[in-house]
Design a protein around this motif. Structure first.
Motif, short mmCIF file in Angstrom:
data_model
loop_
_atom_site.label_atom_id
_atom_site.label_comp_id
_atom_site.label_asym_id
_atom_site.label_seq_id
_atom_site.Cartn_x
_atom_site.Cartn_y
_atom_site.Cartn_z
N SER A 1 0.72 -1.11 -0.03
CA SER A 1 0.03 -0.04 0.20
C SER A 1 0.81 1.14 -0.15
CB SER A 1 -0.95 -0.06 0.97
OG SER A 1 -0.36 0.37 2.48
N GLY A 2 2.13 1.27 0.61
CA GLY A 2 3.01 2.31 0.47
C GLY A 2 3.49 2.46 -0.75
N LEU A 3 3.74 1.39 -1.36
CA LEU A 3 4.67 1.43 -2.68
C LEU A 3 3.61 2.05 -3.81
CD1 LEU A 3 6.35 -2.20 -2.84
CD2 LEU A 3 7.30 0.09 -2.46
N VAL A 4 2.48 2.54 -3.48
CA VAL A 4 1.65 3.32 -4.44
C VAL A 4 2.50 4.57 -4.77
CG1 VAL A 4 0.27 4.52 -2.94
CG2 VAL A 4 -0.74 3.66 -5.08
N ALA A 5 3.33 5.02 -3.72
CA ALA A 5 4.02 6.34 -3.97
C ALA A 5 5.38 6.08 -5.09
CB ALA A 5 4.74 6.59 -2.65
N LEU A 6 5.42 4.97 -5.38
CA LEU A 6 6.32 4.94 -6.83
C LEU A 6 5.64 4.95 -8.04
CD1 LEU A 6 8.21 1.39 -5.99
CD2 LEU A 6 9.09 3.74 -5.85
N GLN A 7 4.27 4.97 -7.87
CA GLN A 7 3.60 5.38 -9.16
C GLN A 7 3.12 6.67 -9.24
OE1 GLN A 7 0.30 2.26 -9.59
NE2 GLN A 7 1.32 1.15 -8.00
N GLY B 1 5.95 -3.36 11.94
CA GLY B 1 6.04 -1.85 11.67
C GLY B 1 7.55 -1.62 11.20
N GLN B 2 8.47 -2.07 11.84
CA GLN B 2 9.63 -2.03 11.60
C GLN B 2 10.10 -2.21 10.13
OE1 GLN B 2 11.69 0.01 13.59
NE2 GLN B 2 13.24 -0.08 12.02
N ARG B 3 9.52 -3.69 9.94
CA ARG B 3 10.00 -3.88 8.60
C ARG B 3 9.41 -3.35 7.33
NH1 ARG B 3 8.75 -9.00 10.99
NH2 ARG B 3 6.54 -8.91 10.33
N VAL B 4 8.17 -2.81 7.66
CA VAL B 4 7.52 -1.74 6.65
C VAL B 4 8.26 -0.50 6.44
CG1 VAL B 4 5.17 -0.46 5.98
CG2 VAL B 4 5.27 -2.73 6.97
N SER B 5 8.54 -0.02 7.68
CA SER B 5 9.66 1.33 7.75
C SER B 5 10.81 1.06 6.72
CB SER B 5 9.68 1.77 8.96
OG SER B 5 11.18 2.38 9.14
N GLU B 6 11.61 -0.09 7.16
CA GLU B 6 12.94 -0.38 6.11
C GLU B 6 12.54 -0.59 4.80
OE1 GLU B 6 14.36 -3.48 8.53
OE2 GLU B 6 14.83 -2.18 10.24
N GLN B 7 11.63 -1.35 4.65
CA GLN B 7 11.45 -1.79 3.19
C GLN B 7 10.71 -0.44 2.19
OE1 GLN B 7 9.24 -5.22 2.69
NE2 GLN B 7 10.00 -6.22 4.41
N LEU B 8 10.09 0.35 2.92
CA LEU B 8 9.73 1.53 2.29
C LEU B 8 10.74 2.39 1.99
CD1 LEU B 8 5.96 2.00 3.33
CD2 LEU B 8 6.64 1.24 1.25
N THR B 9 11.33 2.65 3.18
CA THR B 9 12.70 3.54 3.00
C THR B 9 13.72 3.11 1.83
OG1 THR B 9 12.85 3.99 5.41
CG2 THR B 9 14.84 4.36 4.41
N LEU C 1 11.84 3.76 -1.54
CA LEU C 1 11.30 5.10 -1.81
C LEU C 1 12.57 5.84 -1.86
CD1 LEU C 1 7.80 5.30 -0.15
CD2 LEU C 1 8.18 4.82 -2.48
N GLY C 2 13.59 5.49 -1.31
CA GLY C 2 14.98 6.50 -1.30
C GLY C 2 14.83 7.50 -0.35
N TYR C 3 14.01 7.46 0.54
CA TYR C 3 13.93 8.55 1.70
C TYR C 3 13.45 7.62 2.93
CZ TYR C 3 8.98 9.05 0.19
OH TYR C 3 7.81 8.67 -0.13
N ASP C 4 13.58 8.62 4.11
CA ASP C 4 13.47 7.91 5.36
C ASP C 4 11.89 8.01 5.52
OD1 ASP C 4 13.81 6.95 8.02
OD2 ASP C 4 13.65 8.93 8.91
N VAL C 5 11.51 6.63 5.76
CA VAL C 5 9.91 6.20 5.97
C VAL C 5 10.02 5.81 7.52
CG1 VAL C 5 7.91 5.40 5.51
CG2 VAL C 5 9.36 6.09 3.75
N PRO C 6 9.87 6.80 8.58
CA PRO C 6 10.16 6.36 9.84
C PRO C 6 8.84 5.34 10.33
CG PRO C 6 9.77 8.55 9.81
CD PRO C 6 9.69 8.25 8.43
N LEU C 7 9.31 4.77 11.35
CA LEU C 7 8.18 4.03 12.35
C LEU C 7 7.77 5.17 13.28
CD1 LEU C 7 6.36 1.74 13.29
CD2 LEU C 7 8.35 0.98 14.39
N LEU C 8 6.61 5.71 13.13
CA LEU C 8 6.15 6.85 13.97
C LEU C 8 5.63 6.60 15.42
CD1 LEU C 8 4.22 8.65 11.16
CD2 LEU C 8 6.73 9.35 12.26
N ALA C 9 4.97 5.39 15.58
CA ALA C 9 4.16 4.91 16.77
C ALA C 9 4.32 3.36 16.92
CB ALA C 9 3.02 5.54 16.81
N GLU C 10 3.99 2.77 17.95
CA GLU C 10 3.64 1.47 18.32
C GLU C 10 2.72 1.63 19.22
OE1 GLU C 10 7.59 -1.16 17.93
OE2 GLU C 10 8.25 0.69 18.86
N LEU C 11 1.24 1.13 18.90
CA LEU C 11 0.32 1.38 19.87
C LEU C 11 -0.21 0.01 20.44
CD1 LEU C 11 -1.68 3.83 17.21
CD2 LEU C 11 -0.27 4.49 19.17
#
Ligand SMILES: Nc1ncnc2c1ncn2[C@@H]1O[C@H](COP(=O)(O)OP(=O)(O)OP(=O)(O)O)[C@@H](O)[C@H]1O
Length: 411
Positions: A309-315, A345-353, A356-366
């Motif tokens: 769902s985050g990789l949509v940002a490539l398109q 969450g950490q995996r998604v953050s790392e893979q999107l970073t 996408l070539g920029y920092d996609v941080p893990l913002l919260a763990e609820l």
């Protein structure tokens, strides 16, 4: 008929022959020809009251009631028996008959009249609805000012966050609702749209049971817990058919943007449908400023789809602002139980970073907390107390931190 007050305590006559109240708060530059005095000749009290009413703001339209033409007439007449006292009748024309906010408006008008400092005024408020012609003119004027999608105009400062998830049921709507309520409680002018048109949740999460007011085809968002809301779930049967002009459901977002009077919110949240579908593309096209926030749970089955769902940002030219991991742990007797596993969450953050070539941080763990579900389901976002303030809970503190990090993070 309007009468000029005779008391010098109520008014002083200026050299120009016009009568002005002797209050320092009066706008002496006000064009008195706009004051709708009952006999066409406004007296000092009528001018002063009209000026005071120009400070009363329609809660839905966010405009002064005098600018909106809602004050049809003001009439101040000396009281029959009481000295230095005037009866002041204000004829108010609401945009729609039985407007749910009429009480708020009339209370404010009452207050504006009754608190006049230079004489005792007894308010009488006469309420009616605008004529169809007057309403049509007002809506045409508002639409012309706003033009189409208000969020793409140059200089618009609204931060737009699209809350997405790959998988359903991870708490995306709950995160949207609590984040919106947090922004509003922190003082941001906040709006939220249910872009999840088939699985809408926001009316339930905000306890909304009313329909938006329809002003000649322009809809007013429903305000709940301080958040301006719009959801297909607020419309029943035939109204729903009217809103969805034609079968093109993808136009729904555009309609929510262009047919709704939003004012100028600081923050707009979109509760996206789960998946990687068309709505994300539609958001990117309609709202090029939107930033994506991806919600996941710790388990791989959720995080793998969340990455997509985050990789949509490539398109599309859309920035992924960060990742929120929900249901990260359950606290029991001081121990953190990781019921849904660890690290999604950490995996998604790392893979999107990486992708996408920029920092996609893990913002919260609820945390996973049954109470959160219970409060959400009762129609109040769990971050709020019953009186609508931010609760003093760790959960509310986490949302405050999340809201602040989203706002601090420059686009
Ligand atoms: N942190 C949490 N602790 C406890 N319950 C939660 C938490 N987050 C969400 N829930 C509950 O989990 C259920 C699913 O949440 P929600 O509807 O927000 O998910 P969703 O991702 O928006 O799902 P869908 O897209 O299918 O509507 C709801 O009953 C909600 O109250």
């Amino acid at each position: 008929m309007a009468h000029t007050p005779t008391s010098q305590q109520a008014a002083t006559t200026t050299g120009a022959g016009s009568t002005q109240p002797n209050t320092g708060t009066t706008n002496h530059n006000m064009d008195t020809t706009t004051v709708p005095a009952a006999d066409g000749q406004p007296n000092a009290i009528e001018i002063a009251i009209y000026h005071r009413l120009s400070k009363v703001i329609d809660p839905e339209l966010g405009r002064s009631i005098t600018d909106l033409g809602m004050i049809a007439a003001i009439e101040a007449t000396p009281h029959n028996t009481l000295p230095l006292t005037f009866d002041v009748t204000v004829h108010v024309e609401l945009t729609v008959a039985g407007c749910p906010l009429s009480k708020t408006i009339t209370n404010q008008i009452n207050g504006a009249v009754a608190s006049y400092p230079d004489a005792t005024l007894i308010p009488h408020i006469e309420v009616s609805a605008m004529s169809q012609d007057k309403l049509a003119n007002l809506v045409a004027q508002l639409k012309a000012e706003r033009r189409q999608n208000p969020f793409t105009k140059p200089g618009v400062h609204t931060r737009i966050f699209a809350i997405a998830s790959g998988k359903g049921g991870v708490g995306k709507s709950s995160v949207t609702a609590n984040l919106a309520a947090t922004f509003a409680a922190l003082g941001y002018d906040t709006a939220a749209i249910d872009a999840d048109i088939y699985g809408f949740s926001l009316p339930r999460l905000f306890g909304v049971h009313t329909q938006p007011t329809n002003l000649n085809g322009m809809l007013m968002p429903v305000v709940s817990w301080g958040v301006k809301l719009m959801s297909i779930g607020m419309f029943a049967g035939s109204e729903r058919a009217i809103l969805w002009r034609g079968p093109r459901l993808q136009r729904s977002l555009e309609q929510f943007l262009s047919d709704v009077w939003w004012g100028s919110p600081d923050v707009l949240l979109l509760d996206m449908a789960p998946g990687t579908g068309d709505m994300a593309i539609s958001v990117a096209q309609t709202l090029p400023n939107a930033e994506l926030v991806v919600v996941t749970t710790p388990q791989p089955s959720a995080s793998e789809i969340a990455v997509r769902s985050g990789l949509v940002a490539l398109q599309v030219p859309m920035t992924v602002r960060g990742v929120v991991e929900n249901m990260s742990y359950f606290e029991h007797n001081g121990e953190r139980l990781e019921i849904f596993g660890h690290g999604g969450g950490q995996r998604v953050s790392e893979q999107l970073t990486h992708a996408l070539g920029y920092d996609v941080p893990l913002l919260a763990e609820l945390p996973l907390e049954p109470q959160i579900r219970e409060i959400d389901d009762s129609g109040r976002p769990a971050v709020l107390t019953p009186s609508g303030e931010l609760a003093g809970t760790p959960f509310a503190a986490q949302f405050t931190k999340l809201a602040q990090s989203l706002m601090d993070n420059a686009k």
